[in-house]
Design an enzyme around this catalytic site. Structure first.
Site, short mmCIF file in Angstrom:
data_model
loop_
_atom_site.label_atom_id
_atom_site.label_comp_id
_atom_site.label_asym_id
_atom_site.label_seq_id
_atom_site.Cartn_x
_atom_site.Cartn_y
_atom_site.Cartn_z
N ASP A 88 -47.13 38.88 57.04
CA ASP A 88 -47.22 37.92 58.14
C ASP A 88 -45.82 37.62 58.67
OD1 ASP A 88 -46.53 36.48 55.75
OD2 ASP A 88 -47.07 34.59 56.73
N GLU A 158 -47.10 33.96 53.60
CA GLU A 158 -45.81 33.48 53.09
C GLU A 158 -45.18 32.49 54.05
OE1 GLU A 158 -41.63 33.07 52.03
OE2 GLU A 158 -42.43 33.75 53.94
N ASP A 185 -36.90 40.54 50.30
CA ASP A 185 -37.17 39.55 51.36
C ASP A 185 -35.96 38.62 51.49
OD1 ASP A 185 -38.69 38.29 53.32
OD2 ASP A 185 -39.73 36.98 51.91
N HIS A 218 -44.61 -0.96 79.21
CA HIS A 218 -43.61 -0.90 80.27
C HIS A 218 -42.27 -1.27 79.64
CE1 HIS A 218 -41.31 -1.91 83.82
NE2 HIS A 218 -42.27 -1.42 84.60
N SER A 404 -35.88 30.02 51.02
CA SER A 404 -36.83 29.74 49.95
C SER A 404 -37.96 30.77 49.93
CB SER A 404 -37.47 28.36 50.15
OG SER A 404 -36.47 27.39 50.38
N1 BES Z 1 -37.60 35.70 53.63
C1 BES Z 1 -37.54 34.30 53.86
C2 BES Z 1 -36.67 33.57 52.85
C3 BES Z 1 -35.22 33.97 52.77
C4 BES Z 1 -34.53 34.46 53.86
C5 BES Z 1 -34.56 33.84 51.58
C6 BES Z 1 -33.20 34.83 53.75
C7 BES Z 1 -33.24 34.18 51.46
C8 BES Z 1 -32.54 34.69 52.56
C9 BES Z 1 -38.95 33.73 53.83
O1 BES Z 1 -39.84 34.50 54.59
C10 BES Z 1 -38.93 32.36 54.46
O2 BES Z 1 -38.69 32.28 55.62
N2 BES Z 1 -39.23 31.32 53.69
C11 BES Z 1 -39.38 29.99 54.23
C12 BES Z 1 -40.17 29.12 53.31
C13 BES Z 1 -41.66 29.11 53.55
C14 BES Z 1 -42.31 28.08 52.67
C15 BES Z 1 -42.04 28.93 54.98
C16 BES Z 1 -38.02 29.32 54.39
O3 BES Z 1 -37.08 29.63 53.66
O4 BES Z 1 -37.94 28.48 55.27
MN MN Z 2 -39.66 36.49 54.20
MN MN Z 3 -39.56 33.94 56.74
#
Ligand code: BES
Ligand code: MN
Ligand code: MN
Length: 464
Positions: A88, A158, A185, A218, A404
């Site tokens: 996704d 994710e 990732d 207002h 994260s």
């Molecule tokens: N791949 C990212 C996380 C990431 C990016 C980790 C770059 C380290 C370096 C992941 O798809 C992502 O975007 N995670 C979200 C958290 C999720 C709960 C929506 C985030 O980190 O905001």
């Molecule tokens: Mn990711």
């Molecule tokens: Mn992401």
């Protein structure tokens, strides 16, 4: 390994075209209007796993988006690698800020990607990265070079908090049993500086509502006498940081684990050009917690950010209104030691206490996730280090990632398996932003490196 490399070289164009095809599917998990495309993406992923040589391929429905599972068991005595990724993507808007349509991938050269980069939503996060594993798997199967059993679990939620993955893992512990989870990732430092991610931040995501009067008023008749919830919300938010840019939520830092001077020194030794960093982002100065450098602020320190704020009149022209309500989405990135459940409570208590009597506040929690630390003395870490060195010709630096991946901590707990975070993106690849891209160098380097991980991991496990 030589044969795998020539196979990769001979198939580069097809590998690229297959990825471009997947990038044309707008598998945006957050928006229900794309649910059909998300399913189409799951089906395409399953087809690719089958074609690459997986013996079992299944699409598991969930109350949300499907989970794609595939496996090839080569030898009951060999170690088992569980590849995790997500098919996704984040929503593409604001569309007008893209130089080319987000789901019509194009390859263009950039300063950091002189060999070209694929511009499309999901190119780096995470289609381009999980697909490297499918292609590396294809090459290993073709050459009977698969030294480990492989299980693929590619999910479609994710980017919306992996709501249904934990249940799936709990219900399928045996099916998913493995020695290690392998994930691409995350990022490397730059294309000349390979790195492995040894930490991820946790997340605590809140939404707040501030209610003033029982209806819009207002602003001339009532303004100055009745609390304006937007004014109040802004001061409440402003007070969440002190003059040193520390988060003021009571107890926020209590359980933050201290990072050794040695580790801090090491992370600060990695290449980083602050002037360039600012220039790339178009800012004249940086802002963050006093006493910490940029890598530390994004890697080992917890933070709080407002992700969105709204209320009142935002239409054309001017409307003199004193609105009844104001809203904000506020997220905190957490570091090892901090517990998202506890931080959620601390935030709620703190925020409620901040509110003057003239307003009412509601505080609700969205998804969260635990932070992660990856030990660097394990067999799996050493194998990933050796693999990176084999293809980059340099030792990979351990690096904490600021983002994260909440399910990594869950894998640890539910599957009792450690993860290897061997990502190949760059922090500057604009994931979640307009013009997301992924370097061709990075895509092919990943496909080349992954088989080395399998090779070294199997060898090192045997010896142990
Ligand atoms: N791949 C990212 C996380 C990431 C990016 C980790 C770059 C380290 C370096 C992941 O798809 C992502 O975007 N995670 C979200 C958290 C999720 C709960 C929506 C985030 O980190 O905001
Ligand atoms: Mn990711
Ligand atoms: Mn992401």
């Amino acid at each position: 390994m030589k044969e795998l490399k020539s196979y990769l070289n001979a198939n580069k164009e097809r590998y690229l075209n297959e990825l471009l095809e997947l990038l044309r599917i707008p598998s945006v998990s957050a928006d229900p209007r794309f649910a059909g495309d998300v399913r189409r993406m799951a089906e395409a992923t399953a087809e690719h796993l089958k074609a690459a040589g997986a013996d079992t391929v299944e699409i598991h429905d969930t109350p949300g988006h499907p989970i794609v599972y595939g496996e090839k068991m080569v030898d009951p005595k060999a170690p088992t690698v569980l590849v995790y990724g997500h098919y996704d993507v984040q929503p593409a808007d604001p569309l007008e800020l893209w130089d080319s349509p987000p789901f019509e991938p194009v390859v263009k050269k950039t300063k950091l990607h002189p060999d070209g980069a694929i511009f499309a939503r999901g190119s780096c996060d995470d289609k381009g990265q999980f697909f490297m594993h499918v292609k590396a798997f294809e090459a290993m199967v073709k050459h009977k070079a698969l030294t480990c059993n492989v299980k693929f679990m590619i999910e479609g939620e994710e980017e919306v908090g992996s709501k249904n993955l934990e249940k799936f893992c709990l219900a399928n512990q045996k099916k998913l049993s493995c020695d290690v989870v392998l994930i691409s990732d995350t990022s490397i430092i730059d294309n000349n500086t390979p790195s492995l991610t040894v930490g991820l931040r946790g997340l605590c995501y809140m939404e707040v509502e501030v209610q003033g009067p029982n209806k819009d008023l207002h602003s001339g008749v009532y303004g100055g006498a009745v609390a304006n919830p937007i004014n109040v919300l802004c001061s409440m938010i402003a007070s969440l940081h002190d003059a040193k840019r520390r988060v003021t939520v009571a107890g926020f830092y209590d359980e933050v684990e201290k990072v050794s001077a040695k580790e801090r020194k090491l992370m600060n030794a990695a290449p980083y050009d602050e002037k360039q960093y600012m220039k790339d982002l178009g800012v004249n100065d940086l802002m963050g917690e006093k006493g910490f450098t940029t890598v530390e602020r994004t890697g080992i320190r917890p933070t709080l950010d407002v992700n969105g704020i709204w209320g009142g009149y935002i239409g054309e022209g001017a409307k003199t209104v004193l609105p009844a309500k104001a809203f904000a989405k506020i997220s905190m990135r957490l570091v090892p030691g901090q517990d998202p459940k506890k931080i959620e409570k601390l935030f709620q208590k703190h925020f409620e206490a901040l509110a003057p009597k003239s307003v009412k506040v509601k505080v609700n929690a969205h998804h969260g996730g635990y932070p992660v630390v990856v030990p660097t003395n394990s067999v799996e870490y050493k194998a990933s280090e050796k693999a990176m060195e084999a293809t980059f010709g340099k030792k990979a630096l351990p690096q904490r990632g600021g983002g994260s991946i909440p399910i990594v901590a869950m894998f640890d707990q539910v599957l009792k398996a450690k993860s290897v975070l061997m990502g190949f993106g760059l922090d500057s690849d604009d994931i979640h932003s307009p013009n997301e891209h992924y370097g061709l160098f990075n895509y092919y380097k990943g496909i080349e490196t992954i088989p080395y991980f399998y090779k070294y991991y199997a060898e090192m496990k045997k010896k142990k």
